[in-house]
Design an enzyme around this catalytic site. Structure first.
Site, short mmCIF file in Angstrom:
data_model
loop_
_atom_site.label_atom_id
_atom_site.label_comp_id
_atom_site.label_asym_id
_atom_site.label_seq_id
_atom_site.Cartn_x
_atom_site.Cartn_y
_atom_site.Cartn_z
N GLY A 71 57.14 -37.37 15.36
CA GLY A 71 57.66 -38.73 15.38
C GLY A 71 57.00 -39.54 14.30
O GLY A 71 56.64 -39.03 13.25
N CYS A 72 56.80 -40.80 14.57
CA CYS A 72 56.19 -41.72 13.61
C CYS A 72 54.79 -41.24 13.23
O CYS A 72 53.96 -40.97 14.09
CB CYS A 72 56.11 -43.11 14.22
SG CYS A 72 55.22 -44.29 13.21
N PHE A 73 54.53 -41.16 11.93
CA PHE A 73 53.22 -40.66 11.52
C PHE A 73 52.08 -41.60 11.86
O PHE A 73 50.94 -41.18 11.95
CB PHE A 73 53.16 -40.22 10.06
CG PHE A 73 53.76 -41.12 9.01
CD1 PHE A 73 53.68 -42.50 9.05
CD2 PHE A 73 54.39 -40.54 7.93
CE1 PHE A 73 54.22 -43.29 8.05
CE2 PHE A 73 54.94 -41.31 6.91
CZ PHE A 73 54.85 -42.70 6.98
#
Length: 176
Positions: free
Chosen positions: A11-13
């Protein structure tokens, strides 16, 4: 020190980076992009889904302190590996669950951990397992994002709970 590199997309880093920065044995975490077809992609291009890249973190770790298997076990507890191209409200191929292996040993370990985790989740695991491809470091403003912006809305409501969950579940592995 015997260092190794892991490249993971969950997902979002910002979320993944924030958690792995808390782990003993990790010497560096860098946010970036991999798995796409466009050279030197920008964040905007990755977000509009036309490059094929995933948001990933590249983790450098001392495998005498923390193993690749342990990294993957943590990885599978801090994101949902059962939702294709989605993590919570973040939707798109850039948010896919993916493990980019660097060696045949990492590939083998990942296959075993994925099989073991299949018994933990109620839905099938959709995490991709792929060989490492060309990696691009994300823009500087994405590096250490949670550390620099803990009060920002997304950080406070999405990233912080993942860090708290990690510190609770893996207290023995977290930095003091």
């Amino acid at each position: 020190m015997a260092t190794e590199i892991a490249t993971l997309g969950g997902g979002c880093f910002w979320c993944t980076e924030a958690v792995f920065q808390q782990l003993n044995g990790v010497t560096a975490v860098e946010s970036g992009y991999t798995g796409g077809s466009v050279p030197n992609p920008s964040y905007e291009a990755v977000c509009n889904g036309t490059t094929g890249h995933a948001e990933v973190v590249r983790i450098t770790f001392d495998n005498a302190v923390v193993s690749y298997r342990e990294l993957l076990e943590i990885f599978f507890t801090i994101h949902d590996p059962t939702t294709p191209n989605r993590q919570g409200a973040d939707v798109g191929t850039q948010y896919r669950s993916v493990i980019y292996f660097h060696t045949p040993q990492q590939q083998d370990t990942a296959k075993h951990v994925i099989a073991e985790m299949a018994n933990v989740w109620d839905a099938p695991i959709v995490t991709e397992l792929s060989p490492e491809t060309t990696y691009y470091k994300a823009e500087d403003y994405h590096q250490n994002y949670f550390v620099q912006h803990p009060q920002q809305g997304y950080c406070a409501f999405v990233v912080a709970p993942k860090v708290v969950k990690f510190r609770k579940m893996f207290a023995d592995k977290a930095r003091g």
